[in-house]
Design a protein around this motif. Sequence first.
Motif, short mmCIF file in Angstrom:
data_model
loop_
_atom_site.label_atom_id
_atom_site.label_comp_id
_atom_site.label_asym_id
_atom_site.label_seq_id
_atom_site.Cartn_x
_atom_site.Cartn_y
_atom_site.Cartn_z
N ALA A 41 -10.41 3.93 -1.98
CA ALA A 41 -10.02 4.98 -2.95
C ALA A 41 -9.08 6.13 -2.65
O ALA A 41 -8.17 6.27 -3.08
N GLN A 42 -9.12 6.26 -1.21
CA GLN A 42 -8.08 7.22 -0.64
C GLN A 42 -6.66 6.69 -0.57
O GLN A 42 -5.83 7.29 -0.71
N CYS A 43 -6.83 5.42 -0.46
CA CYS A 43 -5.42 4.58 -0.10
C CYS A 43 -4.78 4.62 -1.65
O CYS A 43 -3.62 5.02 -1.86
N LEU A 44 -5.58 4.44 -2.68
CA LEU A 44 -5.13 4.52 -4.22
C LEU A 44 -4.81 5.90 -4.53
O LEU A 44 -3.84 6.04 -5.29
N SER A 45 -5.29 6.92 -3.98
CA SER A 45 -5.10 8.26 -4.31
C SER A 45 -3.83 8.69 -3.55
O SER A 45 -2.83 9.27 -4.19
N ARG A 46 -3.59 8.14 -2.22
CA ARG A 46 -2.20 8.33 -1.97
C ARG A 46 -1.17 7.83 -2.62
O ARG A 46 0.08 8.28 -2.78
N ALA A 47 -1.37 6.61 -2.93
CA ALA A 47 -0.42 5.81 -3.82
C ALA A 47 -0.08 6.55 -5.21
O ALA A 47 1.13 6.78 -5.31
N ASP A 48 -1.26 7.16 -5.82
CA ASP A 48 -0.89 7.77 -6.91
C ASP A 48 -0.06 9.19 -6.60
O ASP A 48 0.81 9.66 -7.48
N ALA A 49 -0.27 9.87 -5.56
CA ALA A 49 0.48 11.01 -4.94
C ALA A 49 1.81 10.80 -4.89
O ALA A 49 2.78 11.41 -5.32
N ASP B 191 -6.62 -1.88 -11.09
CA ASP B 191 -8.01 -1.64 -10.19
C ASP B 191 -7.50 -1.44 -8.59
O ASP B 191 -8.31 -0.52 -8.08
N ILE B 192 -6.67 -2.28 -7.92
CA ILE B 192 -6.51 -2.12 -6.69
C ILE B 192 -4.97 -1.85 -6.59
O ILE B 192 -4.54 -1.93 -5.33
N ASP B 193 -4.09 -1.71 -7.44
CA ASP B 193 -2.73 -1.63 -7.48
C ASP B 193 -1.99 -0.65 -8.25
O ASP B 193 -2.53 -0.40 -9.21
N ARG B 194 -0.94 -0.19 -7.97
CA ARG B 194 -0.07 0.72 -8.77
C ARG B 194 1.36 0.14 -8.92
O ARG B 194 2.09 -0.22 -7.84
N THR B 195 1.94 0.16 -9.89
CA THR B 195 3.27 -0.51 -10.01
C THR B 195 4.05 0.40 -10.71
O THR B 195 3.98 1.26 -11.62
N GLY B 196 5.47 0.90 -9.97
CA GLY B 196 6.39 1.82 -10.39
C GLY B 196 7.60 1.07 -10.79
O GLY B 196 8.17 0.08 -9.94
N TYR B 197 8.48 1.69 -11.81
CA TYR B 197 9.51 1.11 -12.21
C TYR B 197 10.79 1.95 -12.44
O TYR B 197 10.79 3.00 -12.58
N PHE B 198 11.84 1.63 -11.68
CA PHE B 198 13.18 1.99 -11.66
C PHE B 198 14.15 1.30 -12.56
O PHE B 198 13.82 0.41 -13.22
N ASP C 18 16.93 -0.10 -11.75
CA ASP C 18 17.33 -1.45 -11.22
C ASP C 18 16.22 -1.98 -10.32
O ASP C 18 16.73 -2.67 -9.46
N GLY C 19 15.05 -1.67 -10.27
CA GLY C 19 14.16 -2.06 -9.58
C GLY C 19 12.55 -1.88 -9.90
O GLY C 19 12.16 -1.31 -11.03
N VAL C 20 11.65 -2.48 -9.17
CA VAL C 20 10.41 -2.05 -9.20
C VAL C 20 9.48 -2.33 -8.08
O VAL C 20 10.08 -2.83 -7.08
N PHE C 21 8.49 -1.58 -7.87
CA PHE C 21 7.69 -1.72 -6.79
C PHE C 21 6.18 -1.90 -6.99
O PHE C 21 5.74 -1.25 -8.07
N ARG C 22 5.27 -2.39 -6.06
CA ARG C 22 4.05 -2.59 -6.20
C ARG C 22 3.10 -2.11 -4.92
O ARG C 22 3.56 -2.54 -3.97
N ILE C 23 2.35 -1.02 -5.09
CA ILE C 23 1.55 -0.81 -4.11
C ILE C 23 -0.03 -1.46 -4.20
O ILE C 23 -0.49 -1.23 -5.25
N LEU C 24 -0.41 -1.93 -3.14
CA LEU C 24 -1.94 -2.52 -3.47
C LEU C 24 -2.69 -2.04 -2.31
O LEU C 24 -2.17 -1.80 -1.12
N CYS C 25 -3.88 -1.80 -2.60
CA CYS C 25 -5.04 -1.17 -1.62
C CYS C 25 -6.21 -2.21 -1.55
O CYS C 25 -6.64 -2.24 -2.70
N TYR C 26 -6.24 -2.75 -0.47
CA TYR C 26 -7.57 -3.78 -0.20
C TYR C 26 -8.43 -2.84 0.62
O TYR C 26 -8.34 -2.44 1.52
N ASP C 27 -9.66 -3.07 0.31
CA ASP C 27 -10.83 -2.61 1.10
C ASP C 27 -10.85 -3.35 2.35
O ASP C 27 -11.11 -4.51 2.45
#
Length: 125
Positions: free
Chosen positions: A41-49, A62-69, A71-80
Amino acid sequence: MVLRRFAASIVGLSLAAVSLPAEARPEIASGDQWLEGIDQAQCLSRADAFIGELNVPTEVGDIDRTGYFDDGVFRILCYDGGGDSSMLLVFSAHNDSIEVATQFLQFALEELAVPMAISDEPEAL
């Protein structure tokens, strides 16, 4: 005979033209980092910030955040990771440059590993 060769050439060029865009794949970089003392949960909170600071369009899972630019894209995943730890994975892709994808990946891993400021202490007057 000439007509057959001409027709075969046209078909060949048409197929080549259709397959060229499929060969233009984005450049992708990936990395991971173990976060001790940071649960999922803290990992996901950091990703959101982090994504909030970037001010880019996002999708939330539920476990990931995806951002779009543009000319690109990124995905952040946080696993317990069990207990008080988590595994952070970051993927970044850029349409043209592996250097840009890699630089963003390194930037994201560094930023997400830094402890967030905690304002539990009362402010001094």
